[in-house]
Design a protein around this motif. Structure first.
Motif, PDB file in Angstrom:
ATOM      1  N   UNK A 424     -39.203 -37.476 -25.968  1.00 20.45           N
ATOM      2  CA  UNK A 424     -40.485 -37.482 -26.664  1.00 20.45           C
ATOM      3  C   UNK A 424     -40.193 -37.316 -28.150  1.00 20.45           C
ATOM      4  N   UNK A 425     -40.925 -38.032 -28.979  1.00 20.06           N
ATOM      5  CA  UNK A 425     -40.713 -37.991 -30.431  1.00 20.06           C
ATOM      6  C   UNK A 425     -39.260 -38.292 -30.800  1.00 20.06           C
ATOM      7  N   UNK A 426     -38.671 -39.262 -30.080  1.00 22.24           N
ATOM      8  CA  UNK A 426     -37.314 -39.734 -30.346  1.00 22.24           C
ATOM      9  C   UNK A 426     -36.254 -38.647 -30.160  1.00 22.24           C
ATOM     10  N   UNK A 427     -36.542 -37.670 -29.320  1.00 25.41           N
ATOM     11  CA  UNK A 427     -35.570 -36.622 -29.040  1.00 25.41           C
ATOM     12  C   UNK A 427     -35.603 -36.303 -27.552  1.00 25.41           C
ATOM     13  N   UNK A 428     -34.442 -35.940 -27.006  1.00 26.01           N
ATOM     14  CA  UNK A 428     -34.318 -35.671 -25.576  1.00 26.01           C
ATOM     15  C   UNK A 428     -34.402 -34.168 -25.333  1.00 26.01           C
ATOM     16  N   UNK A 429     -35.217 -33.789 -24.351  1.00 31.07           N
ATOM     17  CA  UNK A 429     -35.382 -32.389 -23.965  1.00 31.07           C
ATOM     18  C   UNK A 429     -35.134 -32.253 -22.460  1.00 31.07           C
ATOM     19  N   UNK A 430     -34.843 -31.035 -22.062  1.00 29.03           N
ATOM     20  CA  UNK A 430     -34.665 -30.731 -20.642  1.00 29.03           C
ATOM     21  C   UNK A 430     -35.185 -29.327 -20.381  1.00 29.03           C
ATOM     22  N   UNK A 431     -35.643 -29.102 -19.170  1.00 28.55           N
ATOM     23  CA  UNK A 431     -36.081 -27.779 -18.747  1.00 28.55           C
ATOM     24  C   UNK A 431     -35.807 -27.647 -17.264  1.00 28.55           C
ATOM     25  N   UNK A 432     -35.565 -26.409 -16.823  1.00 28.79           N
ATOM     26  CA  UNK A 432     -35.222 -26.283 -15.420  1.00 28.79           C
ATOM     27  C   UNK A 432     -34.905 -24.862 -15.002  1.00 28.79           C
ATOM     28  N   UNK A 433     -34.165 -24.770 -13.895  1.00 26.64           N
ATOM     29  CA  UNK A 433     -33.825 -23.492 -13.275  1.00 26.64           C
ATOM     30  C   UNK A 433     -32.372 -23.505 -12.845  1.00 26.64           C
ATOM     31  N   UNK A 434     -31.685 -22.367 -13.048  1.00 22.51           N
ATOM     32  CA  UNK A 434     -30.316 -22.179 -12.580  1.00 22.51           C
ATOM     33  C   UNK A 434     -30.277 -21.106 -11.500  1.00 22.51           C
ATOM     34  N   UNK A 435     -29.395 -21.304 -10.525  1.00 23.82           N
ATOM     35  CA  UNK A 435     -29.016 -20.245  -9.593  1.00 23.82           C
ATOM     36  C   UNK A 435     -27.513 -20.111  -9.686  1.00 23.82           C
ATOM     37  N   UNK A 436     -27.056 -18.959 -10.136  1.00 30.71           N
ATOM     38  CA  UNK A 436     -25.648 -18.724 -10.400  1.00 30.71           C
ATOM     39  C   UNK A 436     -25.043 -17.861  -9.295  1.00 30.71           C
ATOM     40  N   UNK A 437     -23.879 -18.270  -8.796  1.00 27.95           N
ATOM     41  CA  UNK A 437     -23.253 -17.517  -7.707  1.00 27.95           C
ATOM     42  C   UNK A 437     -22.960 -16.074  -8.125  1.00 27.95           C
ATOM     43  N   UNK A 438     -22.468 -15.890  -9.333  1.00 28.58           N
ATOM     44  CA  UNK A 438     -22.160 -14.535  -9.804  1.00 28.58           C
ATOM     45  C   UNK A 438     -23.422 -13.712  -9.968  1.00 28.58           C
ATOM     46  N   UNK A 439     -24.467 -14.344 -10.493  1.00 33.21           N
ATOM     47  CA  UNK A 439     -25.720 -13.629 -10.698  1.00 33.21           C
ATOM     48  C   UNK A 439     -26.339 -13.199  -9.379  1.00 33.21           C
ATOM     49  N   UNK A 440     -26.227 -14.063  -8.369  1.00 34.24           N
ATOM     50  CA  UNK A 440     -26.821 -13.721  -7.079  1.00 34.24           C
ATOM     51  C   UNK A 440     -26.137 -12.509  -6.450  1.00 34.24           C
ATOM     52  N   UNK A 441     -24.844 -12.358  -6.731  1.00 34.56           N
ATOM     53  CA  UNK A 441     -24.121 -11.210  -6.186  1.00 34.56           C
ATOM     54  C   UNK A 441     -24.742  -9.911  -6.660  1.00 34.56           C
ATOM     55  N   UNK A 442     -25.248  -9.939  -7.887  1.00 31.99           N
ATOM     56  CA  UNK A 442     -25.901  -8.757  -8.423  1.00 31.99           C
ATOM     57  C   UNK A 442     -27.396  -8.752  -8.199  1.00 31.99           C
ATOM     58  N   UNK A 443     -27.891  -9.590  -7.280  1.00 32.28           N
ATOM     59  CA  UNK A 443     -29.317  -9.663  -6.971  1.00 32.28           C
ATOM     60  C   UNK A 443     -30.150 -10.002  -8.206  1.00 32.28           C
ATOM     61  N   UNK A 444     -29.637 -10.899  -9.047  1.00 34.44           N
ATOM     62  CA  UNK A 444     -30.360 -11.337 -10.231  1.00 34.44           C
ATOM     63  C   UNK A 444     -31.206 -12.549  -9.874  1.00 34.44           C
TER      64      UNK A 444
END
Length: 742
Positions: A424-444
């Motif tokens: 949009x407006x000649x520029x590329x953007x992204x948005x989303x969600x991550x699930x990280x293996x290390x983070x899940x270990x700590x119940x994040x």
């Protein structure tokens, strides 16, 4: 080789077998279909693949050649057909390894292959009936004819057309043959002077007799592409409707409305890595014809989203693969007109069951429902644009970490990433969600983010890199999981958008991806098998290497992706196929009086007290569960208040739960969550406030369970539905919010 029979929703892969183990360096692969293809049921040639067979460390183990393979079963397998050997080029001198351009196939099924060395341009013909090869000279020029690569086209009358970029002048030159390559015309320049004086990367296509188009990148005059610092490059097209005649004429068009690249372009192939040249666009230009109306479709690389300073040891922008199509002008097929009939949608519905990984190799991998994209859409809010990414089963996002990477790659998935990307407006953007293996270990909890794509680099290779990277992204203020749907918002300010402006911006090429990011190293002792050659006898061997520090380029792998769509800010956004939405209608007869104060709700002349059918639907009010036909049950529809209902059609496995979002504002008076269906009384429904505190639990009646809560403020409330039984339950989940009529 990959083969798809369903518009690239799924892809089957097969190895092109029989390559010479003494010549493992295969380069310049080109694929072309035959007009005589008869598919798996016939015995004719369906398609060819050609590639250059290289040398090993400049050691001439055998003579080099251009290899040809064919498929006669619709792409299920490929068999060696022969090879093009040319005494002018091929042999034991490594300097005589030819570079190849694209092949074409004529109406009789003969393959024509373009290739060159230095100043000499040639084409070879393979006749599958006679099983014979012929070699023809196209031109012997005073300068190099590569720059890269030569390009070949053939029209409906089997006239051949050869194009190349001539060294020194860097003009686009064109020659034709109307006698099956026996003779060729003198070259004609087709790029116009001025802004397109300096050209690289040509690709040509032909349609009806004499209708030819050449695509190329160009900028204003310089001595060479490597010396074009400070220059802006565009994509151009030169089209001729009489290319087969003695005096062909060409008309040039600029395809891109903004630059696709700034500064120099290196055409030295892998040598650009050694020289430090900019080969970021690679050689991705291509043009083809839509046979429905003869319009042209284009694909090209573009990293001109933002102007960059000349390269001086600094960063090179990330390139994107772009596609566009002709919407007006001359058709490439005589008698047809360009119709611009490409259907446009503002959402994408994706096929279920296409989330297998690995995609290629000796066997296709298993499905991954947590990464199986079903629906992608955008929605405008008061503060930004929300992306909705619906998966097949997101009851446990950590299931996405089960993705593995095939034989020879024992790594685990380090991070799963769900992304919606757009321009949009000649520029590329992204948005989303991550699930990280290390983070899940700590119940994040999963991380929600937005920003611009990053770039992954290794040995000169560049790839898009998505996720919560820190330098290119920010934490999303709005991000949550709603059942099987991921919801993330990017603020208007981030995109430079004023939502109140009259001209609404268009979000182009909206695509949703589900990506698996492997770990970059193996820290435990691991043994892997690697193919190689015996140093003395050059015989194939398999060498087993054990190490505790195998390094990999940990590029992100696409498990599933939606089709692209365009969306304009303010477009009405459809709901996924398994959802409905109903708005309250407490003025059934539209007379301006709300039903709680209207004594004749249906204007039939009968007072409601004496009218047994208030909505004239033929059902008595006593047996009618929706007296005003607004889709909201009378049990939850107050005549004096306004209700909004969203319905989801769900299937829940035994001993599982799902969470669904209810976004409410300060006007909300009551939240109602109802699960209905056979056996639904066994379900448990709970409502949690934005702070994660339980505020309501369900009460069950036969076929139904319901929970209600009074919200104490605006925010995203969570409705958790649990199936504690061992069996599968199908149900409708109705999420109802009640407010005052304003």
């Amino acid at each position: 080789m990959g083969d798809s029979q369903d518009d690239f929703q799924t892809m089957s892969c097969s190895k092109v077998g029989g390559t010479n183990p003494l010549q493992p360096v295969q380069d310049r692969q080109w694929v072309v279909a035959s007009p005589l293809a008869d598919g798996p049921s016939g015995d004719g040639i369906d398609a060819y693949i050609t590639f250059r067979r290289g040398l090993i460390n400049a050691t001439p183990l055998t003579e080099t050649a251009i290899q040809i393979y064919t498929t006669r079963d619709g792409g299920a397998s490929y068999q060696p057909t022969g090879e093009i050997t040319d005494p002018d080029f091929f042999g034991f001198d490594n300097q005589n390894v030819s570079q190849t351009g694209n092949p074409v196939v004529d109406s009789q099924g003969n393959l024509w292959q373009s290739y060159y060395f230095g100043t000499l341009a040639k084409v070879a013909k393979y006749d599958p009936v006679a099983d014979s090869f012929e070699v023809f000279e196209v031109a012997n020029r005073p300068a190099d004819v590569g720059n890269v690569f030569p390009t070949l086209a053939i029209d409906s009358a089997d006239n051949l057309y050869y194009g190349w970029i001539e060294g020194g002048s860097f003009d686009v030159l064109f020659s034709k043959s109307t006698d099956s390559a026996v003779t060729w015309s003198d070259p004609v320049r087709v790029n116009a002077p001025g802004d397109s004086e300096l050209a690289v990367n040509p690709y040509m296509v032909a349609g009806s007799e004499g209708r030819v188009a050449i695509l190329f990148n160009a900028t204003e005059g310089e001595t060479s592409p490597d010396g074009a610092d400070g220059k802006a490059w565009h994509l151009y097209l030169s089209q001729s409707l009489n290319a087969h005649t003695a005096n062909p004429s060409f008309t040039q068009y600029q395809v891109t409305d903004t630059p696709l690249h700034f500064n120099s372009i290196c055409t030295g192939g892998l040598g650009c890595t050694l020289s430090g040249g900019d080969r970021s666009l690679l050689e991705f230009n291509e043009v083809d014809i839509d046979r429905m109306d003869g319009s042209m479709v284009f694909i090209f690389a573009d990293n001109g989203r933002e102007q960059q300073p000349p390269l001086a040891g600094g960063d090179i922008p990330q390139p994107y693969i772009m596609a566009t199509r002709q919407i007006t002008g001359n058709s490439m097929i005589a008698g047809k007109s360009v119709q611009n009939t490409l259907p446009r949608t503002n959402f994408a519905q994706d096929r279920e069951g296409d989330s297998t990984y690995p995609k290629a190799g000796t066997a296709e991998g298993p499905e991954h429902p947590a990464m199986d994209i079903l629906f992608s859409r955008l929605e405008a809010t008061e503060t930004g644009v929300r992306a909705y990414m619906t998966m097949k089963d997101l009851s446990d996002p950590a299931d996405a970490l089960d993705v593995t990477f095939g034989l020879g790659d024992p790594r685990l998935t380090d991070k799963a990433i769900w992304v919606t990307r757009f321009e949009v407006n000649e520029k590329v953007f992204a948005l989303g969600m991550d699930v990280d293996r290390t983070a899940l270990t700590g119940q994040v909890e999963p991380v929600f983010w937005y920003g611009t794509p990053g770039v992954a680099r290794s040995s000169g290779i560049k790839r898009s890199n998505y996720g919560h990277q820190g330098t290119h992204t920010s934490d999303a203020d709005v991000g949550f999981i709603d059942g099987d749907t991921i919801v993330v918002e990017i603020p208007y300010d981030e995109m430079g958008i004023d939502p109140s402006a009259m001209d609404k911006p268009v979000f182009h090429s909206v695509v949703t991806f589900a990506l698996a990011h492997p770990d970059g190293t193996l820290t435990d002792q691991t043994c892997l098998d690697f193919p190689g050659l015996d140093d003395d006898e050059f015989t194939p061997i398999v060498e087993t290497i054990c190490s505790d520090d195998f390094n990999y380029f940990n590029n992100q792998r696409t498990v599933d992706a939606s089709k692209a769509y365009d969306w304009t800010l303010g477009d009405p956004t459809p709901l996924p196929p398994n959802e409905d939405e109903n708005s309250d209608d407490d003025d059934f007869d539209d007379d301006g009086s709300r039903d709680d104060t209207d004594s004749d709700d249906d204007n039939d002349g009968k007072s409601d007290d004496s009218d047994s059918d208030d909505d004239n639907d033929g059902r008595s009010d006593d047996s009618d569960s929706d007296d005003d036909n607004d889709g909201i049950s009378d049990d939850h529809d107050s005549e004096s208040k306004k209700e909004t209902q969203r319905t989801k059609y769900r299937s829940s496995n035994g001993n599982s739960s799902s969470t669904h979002a209810m976004v409410v504002d300060t006007n909300a008076l009551l939240l109602i969550a109802v699960a209905e269906g056979v056996g639904a009384e066994n379900l448990q429904v709970e409502i949690y406030n934005p702070a994660g505190m339980l505020v309501a639990s369900s009460v069950a009646t036969p076929g139904k369970t319901i929970a209600t809560a009074v919200p104490l403020g605006a925010g995203t409330y969570a409705v958790k539905v649990t199936n504690p039984t061992d069996g599968k339950l199908d149900y409708e989940l109705k999420l109802i919010s009640r407010t005052n009529w304003l």
